[in-house]
Structure formats: C-alpha cells, structure tokens
Design a protein around this motif. Structure first.
Motif, PDB file in Angstrom:
ATOM      1  N   PHE A   1      71.242  72.772  14.924  1.00  0.00           N
ATOM      2  CA  PHE A   1      71.550  72.365  13.682  1.00  0.00           C
ATOM      3  C   PHE A   1      71.742  73.508  12.432  1.00  0.00           C
ATOM      4  O   PHE A   1      72.907  73.663  11.973  1.00  0.00           O
ATOM      5  N   ALA A   2      70.705  74.360  12.484  1.00  0.00           N
ATOM      6  CA  ALA A   2      70.956  75.470  11.615  1.00  0.00           C
ATOM      7  C   ALA A   2      71.781  76.315  12.033  1.00  0.00           C
ATOM      8  O   ALA A   2      72.501  76.965  11.103  1.00  0.00           O
ATOM      9  N   GLU A   3      72.160  76.730  13.336  1.00  0.00           N
ATOM     10  CA  GLU A   3      73.319  77.412  13.621  1.00  0.00           C
ATOM     11  C   GLU A   3      74.514  76.841  13.148  1.00  0.00           C
ATOM     12  O   GLU A   3      75.605  77.765  12.577  1.00  0.00           O
ATOM     13  N   LEU A   4      74.616  75.659  13.224  1.00  0.00           N
ATOM     14  CA  LEU A   4      75.964  74.877  12.626  1.00  0.00           C
ATOM     15  C   LEU A   4      76.019  75.232  11.219  1.00  0.00           C
ATOM     16  O   LEU A   4      77.099  75.459  10.763  1.00  0.00           O
ATOM     17  N   ALA A   5      74.871  74.813  10.505  1.00  0.00           N
ATOM     18  CA  ALA A   5      75.054  74.739   9.069  1.00  0.00           C
ATOM     19  C   ALA A   5      75.538  76.257   8.467  1.00  0.00           C
ATOM     20  O   ALA A   5      76.148  76.543   7.487  1.00  0.00           O
ATOM     21  N   ARG A   6      74.866  77.186   9.130  1.00  0.00           N
ATOM     22  CA  ARG A   6      75.184  78.734   8.805  1.00  0.00           C
ATOM     23  C   ARG A   6      76.842  78.942   9.049  1.00  0.00           C
ATOM     24  O   ARG A   6      77.298  79.797   8.158  1.00  0.00           O
ATOM     25  N   SER A   7      77.152  78.548  10.212  1.00  0.00           N
ATOM     26  CA  SER A   7      78.535  78.768  10.189  1.00  0.00           C
ATOM     27  C   SER A   7      79.555  78.212   9.346  1.00  0.00           C
ATOM     28  O   SER A   7      80.586  78.479   9.130  1.00  0.00           O
ATOM     29  N   LEU A   8      78.917  76.960   8.870  1.00  0.00           N
ATOM     30  CA  LEU A   8      79.623  76.267   7.767  1.00  0.00           C
ATOM     31  C   LEU A   8      79.423  76.905   6.274  1.00  0.00           C
ATOM     32  O   LEU A   8      79.876  76.403   5.225  1.00  0.00           O
ATOM     33  N   GLY A   9      78.585  78.008   6.134  1.00  0.00           N
ATOM     34  CA  GLY A   9      78.393  78.697   4.937  1.00  0.00           C
ATOM     35  C   GLY A   9      76.981  78.344   4.372  1.00  0.00           C
ATOM     36  O   GLY A   9      76.841  78.598   3.256  1.00  0.00           O
ATOM     37  N   ALA A  10      76.188  77.753   4.855  1.00  0.00           N
ATOM     38  CA  ALA A  10      74.883  77.290   4.460  1.00  0.00           C
ATOM     39  C   ALA A  10      74.145  78.623   4.158  1.00  0.00           C
ATOM     40  O   ALA A  10      74.006  79.564   5.065  1.00  0.00           O
ATOM     41  N   PRO A  11      73.453  78.827   3.088  1.00  0.00           N
ATOM     42  CA  PRO A  11      72.564  79.955   2.786  1.00  0.00           C
ATOM     43  C   PRO A  11      71.292  79.664   3.447  1.00  0.00           C
ATOM     44  O   PRO A  11      70.620  78.800   3.840  1.00  0.00           O
ATOM     45  N   ARG A  12      70.772  81.159   3.744  1.00  0.00           N
ATOM     46  CA  ARG A  12      69.285  81.270   4.620  1.00  0.00           C
ATOM     47  C   ARG A  12      68.210  80.753   3.414  1.00  0.00           C
ATOM     48  O   ARG A  12      68.509  81.194   2.329  1.00  0.00           O
ATOM     49  N   ARG A  13      67.308  79.948   3.732  1.00  0.00           N
ATOM     50  CA  ARG A  13      66.271  79.417   3.004  1.00  0.00           C
ATOM     51  C   ARG A  13      65.119  79.580   3.443  1.00  0.00           C
ATOM     52  O   ARG A  13      64.372  78.874   4.140  1.00  0.00           O
ATOM     53  N   PRO A  14      64.652  80.855   3.467  1.00  0.00           N
ATOM     54  CA  PRO A  14      63.087  81.254   4.104  1.00  0.00           C
ATOM     55  C   PRO A  14      61.984  80.513   3.569  1.00  0.00           C
ATOM     56  O   PRO A  14      61.108  80.217   4.080  1.00  0.00           O
ATOM     57  N   ASP A  15      62.244  79.923   2.274  1.00  0.00           N
ATOM     58  CA  ASP A  15      61.165  79.123   1.661  1.00  0.00           C
ATOM     59  C   ASP A  15      60.918  77.732   2.342  1.00  0.00           C
ATOM     60  O   ASP A  15      59.847  77.433   2.430  1.00  0.00           O
ATOM     61  N   ALA A  16      61.936  77.146   2.716  1.00  0.00           N
ATOM     62  CA  ALA A  16      61.852  76.014   3.601  1.00  0.00           C
ATOM     63  C   ALA A  16      61.114  76.311   5.133  1.00  0.00           C
ATOM     64  O   ALA A  16      60.287  75.505   5.124  1.00  0.00           O
ATOM     65  N   ASP A  17      61.387  77.598   5.520  1.00  0.00           N
ATOM     66  CA  ASP A  17      60.569  77.665   6.835  1.00  0.00           C
ATOM     67  C   ASP A  17      59.361  77.983   6.321  1.00  0.00           C
ATOM     68  O   ASP A  17      58.212  77.598   7.090  1.00  0.00           O
ATOM     69  N   GLN A  18      58.933  78.388   5.245  1.00  0.00           N
ATOM     70  CA  GLN A  18      57.488  78.655   4.849  1.00  0.00           C
ATOM     71  C   GLN A  18      56.688  77.465   4.802  1.00  0.00           C
ATOM     72  O   GLN A  18      55.553  77.346   5.204  1.00  0.00           O
ATOM     73  N   ASP A  19      57.638  76.425   4.105  1.00  0.00           N
ATOM     74  CA  ASP A  19      56.786  75.071   3.770  1.00  0.00           C
ATOM     75  C   ASP A  19      56.484  74.305   5.228  1.00  0.00           C
ATOM     76  O   ASP A  19      55.621  73.716   5.198  1.00  0.00           O
ATOM     77  N   LEU A  20      57.435  74.620   6.143  1.00  0.00           N
ATOM     78  CA  LEU A  20      57.334  74.048   7.450  1.00  0.00           C
ATOM     79  C   LEU A  20      55.997  74.546   8.082  1.00  0.00           C
ATOM     80  O   LEU A  20      55.246  74.003   8.782  1.00  0.00           O
ATOM     81  N   ASP A  21      56.091  76.162   8.244  1.00  0.00           N
ATOM     82  CA  ASP A  21      55.055  76.591   8.712  1.00  0.00           C
ATOM     83  C   ASP A  21      53.403  76.214   8.122  1.00  0.00           C
ATOM     84  O   ASP A  21      52.424  75.989   8.713  1.00  0.00           O
ATOM     85  N   ALA A  22      53.484  76.046   6.768  1.00  0.00           N
ATOM     86  CA  ALA A  22      52.331  75.654   6.062  1.00  0.00           C
ATOM     87  C   ALA A  22      52.234  74.198   6.530  1.00  0.00           C
ATOM     88  O   ALA A  22      50.573  73.980   6.676  1.00  0.00           O
ATOM     89  N   ALA A  23      52.876  73.419   6.670  1.00  0.00           N
ATOM     90  CA  ALA A  23      52.719  72.170   7.159  1.00  0.00           C
ATOM     91  C   ALA A  23      52.127  71.942   8.587  1.00  0.00           C
ATOM     92  O   ALA A  23      51.309  71.501   8.833  1.00  0.00           O
ATOM     93  N   ARG A  24      52.540  72.725   9.422  1.00  0.00           N
ATOM     94  CA  ARG A  24      52.160  72.821  10.770  1.00  0.00           C
ATOM     95  C   ARG A  24      50.671  73.421  10.823  1.00  0.00           C
ATOM     96  O   ARG A  24      49.855  72.701  11.491  1.00  0.00           O
ATOM     97  N   GLU A  25      50.231  74.518   9.987  1.00  0.00           N
ATOM     98  CA  GLU A  25      48.948  74.955   9.933  1.00  0.00           C
ATOM     99  C   GLU A  25      48.222  73.908   9.496  1.00  0.00           C
ATOM    100  O   GLU A  25      46.725  73.822   9.780  1.00  0.00           O
ATOM    101  N   ARG A  26      48.465  73.220   8.404  1.00  0.00           N
ATOM    102  CA  ARG A  26      47.543  72.272   7.512  1.00  0.00           C
ATOM    103  C   ARG A  26      47.386  71.031   8.696  1.00  0.00           C
ATOM    104  O   ARG A  26      46.127  70.869   8.891  1.00  0.00           O
ATOM    105  N   LEU A  27      48.540  70.684   9.389  1.00  0.00           N
ATOM    106  CA  LEU A  27      48.087  69.657  10.564  1.00  0.00           C
ATOM    107  C   LEU A  27      47.066  70.022  11.697  1.00  0.00           C
ATOM    108  O   LEU A  27      46.047  69.306  12.132  1.00  0.00           O
ATOM    109  N   ARG A  28      47.273  71.452  12.121  1.00  0.00           N
ATOM    110  CA  ARG A  28      46.417  71.925  13.133  1.00  0.00           C
ATOM    111  C   ARG A  28      45.155  71.943  12.707  1.00  0.00           C
ATOM    112  O   ARG A  28      44.011  71.516  13.361  1.00  0.00           O
ATOM    113  N   ALA A  29      44.933  72.202  11.339  1.00  0.00           N
ATOM    114  CA  ALA A  29      43.446  72.447  10.677  1.00  0.00           C
ATOM    115  C   ALA A  29      42.605  71.080  10.751  1.00  0.00           C
ATOM    116  O   ALA A  29      41.642  70.887  10.743  1.00  0.00           O
ATOM    117  N   VAL A  30      43.470  70.078  10.147  1.00  0.00           N
ATOM    118  CA  VAL A  30      43.097  68.758  10.294  1.00  0.00           C
ATOM    119  C   VAL A  30      42.583  68.072  11.381  1.00  0.00           C
ATOM    120  O   VAL A  30      41.485  67.509  11.449  1.00  0.00           O
TER     121      VAL A  30
END
Length: 289
Positions: free
Chosen positions: A136-165
C-alpha cells in the motif's frame, strides 16, 4: 509523453497499469481507501462489499473524511456505470487470493477494467501484515504521497510499548478475537490466519487458538464454548454486520477489557499504531483487575 511523466504500477496479479501521469481521482474498496488516506492519498470515492449496505460502515472507514469522499454503494447495487459515476482515473481493489477482485462481481470487474486502470492488492493470510502495508505504501508513493517518517516513529513506539506491557506480566492475559453472531453463537478467529493477529503474537500477546475443526479462518462456537476459552481480553468485531458483543455476553457475562477490532484492518502506520495502543491499554487493564 516522456518516460519520466508516465505512471506505472504492477499489482499483485502481475498486471501493470499505466497512465500518462499519476492518477489523481482514485476510487477504492473501503479498506484500501481508508489505508491510502492514512498514507496521504485522499480517494474521491469508496465502495463496499456484499457485507455492506447503502451507507458506509464506519468501522471500516478509519479517519476518512466521509463528507468529502463519495460512497458509491456495495454488492449487488454496484455496476460499471455506478462505479464510474465518481469519474475515477484509477480503481484500487483488494484480493483474498487468486487475483479475484473482492467486493465486485466478475461481470462487473471485467468491463470496469476495460474502461479504467484497476490495481488489485493481495491482503490474504499468505502475506504478512508488514508485506501488505509495504505494498500500500508503494502504491501511495507512486500516486504522490509524501513520506511521513513521524508515522513510522509512532508505529515503532506502539510496538515497543506493547512488547513492554507483555513483558511485565508474569502470565500474559488470554486474548480472544471473535465476531459475535447473536446471543447464542460467536465466530472465534484462528489467529494464525489473520495477518494483524499474527503481529500481536509476534509481539508476545497470548492469543487463544480455538480447537481444530470446521472453518478455515473462524471456528463457530456456541456461547458456552466461547466463554469456556476463558478470555481475559476480548477483541470484538465492530463491523456493522457483526452482532454487538453485549448481545453475546449478556448480563451475566464476566466483565473483561474489550478492544474494538475490524477484521478488515487498515494498513497505514498510524491506524495500526492506534490498534496496538488499544491492545496495550486492554492488557494493562486486565493485569490490574
């Protein structure tokens, strides 16, 4: 037309779509449209499946701005002219295997593809959640979507929090994913068959596996057998065609933390991070009870 200006994308059927420039008017199956929105692309319209009705199922639409995105219908109400009424220059659909377009009858999908490019992405259990999200990200980029590293950071943080819990629990709570079918029956998910549930397992969540038997993705159990699995956290299907959990649980049901679950998940990083956060919250609540 130059090589640089042409848009090309090969979908998961191995079919390549081309256009003189990146399409700007995207019509998408609701799951795909909500995912693309999370990735920075706003569709002009969405359509549903045979499970859906004349109005969009808000359990599936994520944060899509429904006031600005046309819902063209679902199931038998869809024909080529209805789909083309949104004037799309690209249709994005999903498949659960074999390249079959989910939500559109073959007699609709084939003539549609003769008039507008159709990209089909595979969301079946044959793929990991991450692999589907990458497509989906590949398709979105091909359609002109900007890269959003902050969204990936939020996801990484959510994963780490769940692991910790999970790591702080001496015995991880038992988590059951189900789709209520009324007061007497539930469809209990087989976690290994659902990419999103496999993510939870990989992060250490203790998902309950129903006994082997009929049903590839679900095991259909009566009320007593469902709660005999002793869930301490419940992921409950909130799509419009599912029954409310309270109807199944009844007034005598044991109160347990509940996570609203859409079995047709959105594959954008922010939507996924929100879901992981809700699971972490429920596990903490179960541990505290």
């Amino acid at each position: 037309m130059t090589e640089q200006s042409e848009w090309r994308f090969s979908d998961d059927r191995g079919q390549q779509s081309t256009a003189p420039r990146p399409p700007g008017r995207v019509l998408a199956y609701v799951q795909a449209g909500a995912t693309l929105w999370d990735l920075g692309i706003r569709p002009v319209g969405i359509f549903g499946s045979d499970h859906d009705g004349p109005d969009p199922d808000t359990a599936k639409t994520g944060t899509l701005p429904l006031a600005d995105v046309e819902y063209v219908g679902a199931g038998g109400a869809l024909d080529v002219e209805r789909l083309l009424s949104a004037e799309p220059d690209l249709v994005v659909a999903v498949s659960y295997g074999g390249g079959h377009v989910y939500g559109l009858a073959p007699e609709t999908a084939k003539p549609l593809e003769e008039r507008v490019p159709v990209v089909v992405l595979d969301v079946s259990q044959a793929r990991t959640f991450g692999e589907i999200g990458d497509r989906f990200a590949e398709l979105a980029r091909s359609l002109g979507a900007p890269r959003r590293p902050d969204a990936d950071q939020d996801l990484d943080a959510a994963r780490e929090r769940l692991r910790a819990v999970v790591a702080t629990s001496a015995v991880a709570p038992r988590v059951l994913a189900l789709s209520p079918a009324g007061p007497d029956q539930a469809h209990v998910a087989r976690p290994r068959m659902w990419p999103e549930l496999r993510v939870l397992t990989e992060l250490g969540v203790r998902l309950v596996e129903p006994a082997e038997g009929p049903g590839l993705n679900w095991s259909t159990l009566d009320r007593a057998d469902t709660f005999a699995l002793r869930p301490e956290v419940i992921l409950t299907d909130i799509r419009a065609h599912a029954a409310p959990l309270e109807e199944l649980r009844g007034s005598e049901g044991t109160p347990t933390p509940v996570v609203p679950w859409n079995p047709e998940p959105l594959y954008g990083p922010r939507d996924h991070a929100r879901f992981l956060g809700l699971v972490a919250d429920a596990l903490e609540a179960a541990r505290a009870s």
